[in-house]
Design an enzyme around this catalytic site. Structure first.
Site, PDB file in Angstrom:
ATOM      1  N   GLY A  46       0.844  -1.194   0.000  1.00  0.00           N
ATOM      2  CA  GLY A  46       0.000   0.000   0.000  1.00  0.00           C
ATOM      3  C   GLY A  46       0.870   1.231   0.000  1.00  0.00           C
ATOM      4  O   GLY A  46       2.042   1.176   0.392  1.00  0.00           O
ATOM      5  N   GLN A  51       3.209  10.005   1.130  1.00  0.00           N
ATOM      6  CA  GLN A  51       4.491   9.290   1.238  1.00  0.00           C
ATOM      7  C   GLN A  51       5.432   9.615   0.084  1.00  0.00           C
ATOM      8  O   GLN A  51       6.632   9.372   0.179  1.00  0.00           O
ATOM      9  CB  GLN A  51       4.266   7.769   1.309  1.00  0.00           C
ATOM     10  CG  GLN A  51       3.613   7.336   2.616  1.00  0.00           C
ATOM     11  CD  GLN A  51       3.398   5.838   2.642  1.00  0.00           C
ATOM     12  OE1 GLN A  51       2.443   5.334   2.065  1.00  0.00           O
ATOM     13  NE2 GLN A  51       4.292   5.105   3.293  1.00  0.00           N
ATOM     14  N   CYS A 106       5.875   0.153   7.952  1.00  0.00           N
ATOM     15  CA  CYS A 106       5.564   1.251   7.045  1.00  0.00           C
ATOM     16  C   CYS A 106       6.783   1.562   6.189  1.00  0.00           C
ATOM     17  O   CYS A 106       7.903   1.614   6.699  1.00  0.00           O
ATOM     18  CB  CYS A 106       5.173   2.475   7.877  1.00  0.00           C
ATOM     19  SG  CYS A 106       4.816   3.944   6.906  1.00  0.00           S
ATOM     20  N   HIS A 148      -4.349   1.952   7.676  1.00  0.00           N
ATOM     21  CA  HIS A 148      -2.994   2.523   7.714  1.00  0.00           C
ATOM     22  C   HIS A 148      -2.851   3.626   6.650  1.00  0.00           C
ATOM     23  O   HIS A 148      -2.313   4.701   6.930  1.00  0.00           O
ATOM     24  CB  HIS A 148      -1.994   1.383   7.480  1.00  0.00           C
ATOM     25  CG  HIS A 148      -0.554   1.786   7.491  1.00  0.00           C
ATOM     26  ND1 HIS A 148       0.342   1.342   8.433  1.00  0.00           N
ATOM     27  CD2 HIS A 148       0.160   2.583   6.663  1.00  0.00           C
ATOM     28  CE1 HIS A 148       1.538   1.869   8.190  1.00  0.00           C
ATOM     29  NE2 HIS A 148       1.462   2.622   7.112  1.00  0.00           N
ATOM     30  N   GLU A 149      -3.363   3.364   5.447  1.00  0.00           N
ATOM     31  CA  GLU A 149      -3.209   4.351   4.357  1.00  0.00           C
ATOM     32  C   GLU A 149      -4.041   5.605   4.604  1.00  0.00           C
ATOM     33  O   GLU A 149      -3.580   6.721   4.344  1.00  0.00           O
ATOM     34  CB  GLU A 149      -3.581   3.733   3.006  1.00  0.00           C
ATOM     35  CG  GLU A 149      -2.748   2.536   2.574  1.00  0.00           C
ATOM     36  CD  GLU A 149      -1.251   2.719   2.718  1.00  0.00           C
ATOM     37  OE1 GLU A 149      -0.745   3.855   2.663  1.00  0.00           O
ATOM     38  OE2 GLU A 149      -0.568   1.697   2.909  1.00  0.00           O
ATOM     39  N   HIS A 152      -2.334   7.901   6.844  1.00  0.00           N
ATOM     40  CA  HIS A 152      -1.312   8.721   6.182  1.00  0.00           C
ATOM     41  C   HIS A 152      -1.922  10.014   5.634  1.00  0.00           C
ATOM     42  O   HIS A 152      -1.281  11.062   5.650  1.00  0.00           O
ATOM     43  CB  HIS A 152      -0.673   7.956   5.014  1.00  0.00           C
ATOM     44  CG  HIS A 152       0.493   7.088   5.406  1.00  0.00           C
ATOM     45  ND1 HIS A 152       1.596   7.569   6.071  1.00  0.00           N
ATOM     46  CD2 HIS A 152       0.736   5.766   5.203  1.00  0.00           C
ATOM     47  CE1 HIS A 152       2.465   6.585   6.271  1.00  0.00           C
ATOM     48  NE2 HIS A 152       1.967   5.470   5.762  1.00  0.00           N
TER      49      HIS A 152
HETATM   50 ZN    ZN Z   1       2.850   3.640   5.900  1.00  0.00          ZN
END
Ligand code: ZN
Length: 177
Positions: A46, A51, A106, A148-149, A152
């Site tokens: 992912g 990021q 991550c 998790h995404e 972000h």
């Molecule tokens: Zn991450």
């Protein structure tokens, strides 16, 4: 397609709340292609736009639907095929009451892992890359990746939520996100 640089934890771009996507532009299309290539090259399962330094609400996920990482691999069974999800302006809705604690890592925090409690199931709604509304129900590891995404996109790293974080041994690997 271009592999972009993945920013790591000290970078301020990872701490900003990302903007909602308005128009679907050629630049957005290129960003999505690059994010897919960057995720695969890393390799990861992912990736969220912050990021790679882009403050927009876009995520890509590539994982087998409803695959449970905890399940032992059956020798005679081929692995479940991975599925690519591109979600623009993703929102998590209808989280399960049940929570699950598991180890995650991550791409922006290389060399570490942590134990994080997440919803066992969650629905994800948003737009696909053609701008059509999509909605899917994710459970197990896939549900964890989506949570998790989306974190972000809000400037949250798993280390903020982890009950504990530790350094990985050199040869240890995780499905990073
Ligand atoms: Zn991450």
């Amino acid at each position: 397609m271009t592999v972009r640089e993945i920013l790591t934890a000290a970078h301020p771009a990872l701490r900003k709340k990302a903007r909602r996507v308005g128009d679907l532009t050629p630049a957005l299309d290129k960003l999505i292609d690059d994010m897919i290539e960057t995720m695969r090259e890393a390799p990861g399962v992912g990736l969220a736009a912050p990021q790679v330094g882009v403050s927009q609400r876009v995520i890509v996920v590539e994982y087998a639907e409803n695959e449970e990482q905890e399940q032992p691999a059956e020798v005679d069974q081929p692995p479940a095929p991975r599925k690519l999800f591109v979600v623009i302006n993703p929102e998590l809705v209808r989280p399960s009451v049940a929570m699950v604690t598991a180890t995650e890592g991550c791409l922006s925090v290389p060399g570490y892992a942590g134990e994080v409690e997440r919803f066992a199931e969650v629905s994800v709604k948003g737009l696909n890359r053609r701008g059509s509304p999509i909605r899917l129900r994710a459970r197990g590891w896939l549900a964890r990746i989506f949570q998790h995404e989306v974190d972000h996109l809000d400037g949250v790293l798993y280390t903020d939520r982890a009950q504990r974080v530790w350094a990985l041994e050199k040869e240890e690997t995780l499905d990073n996100v």
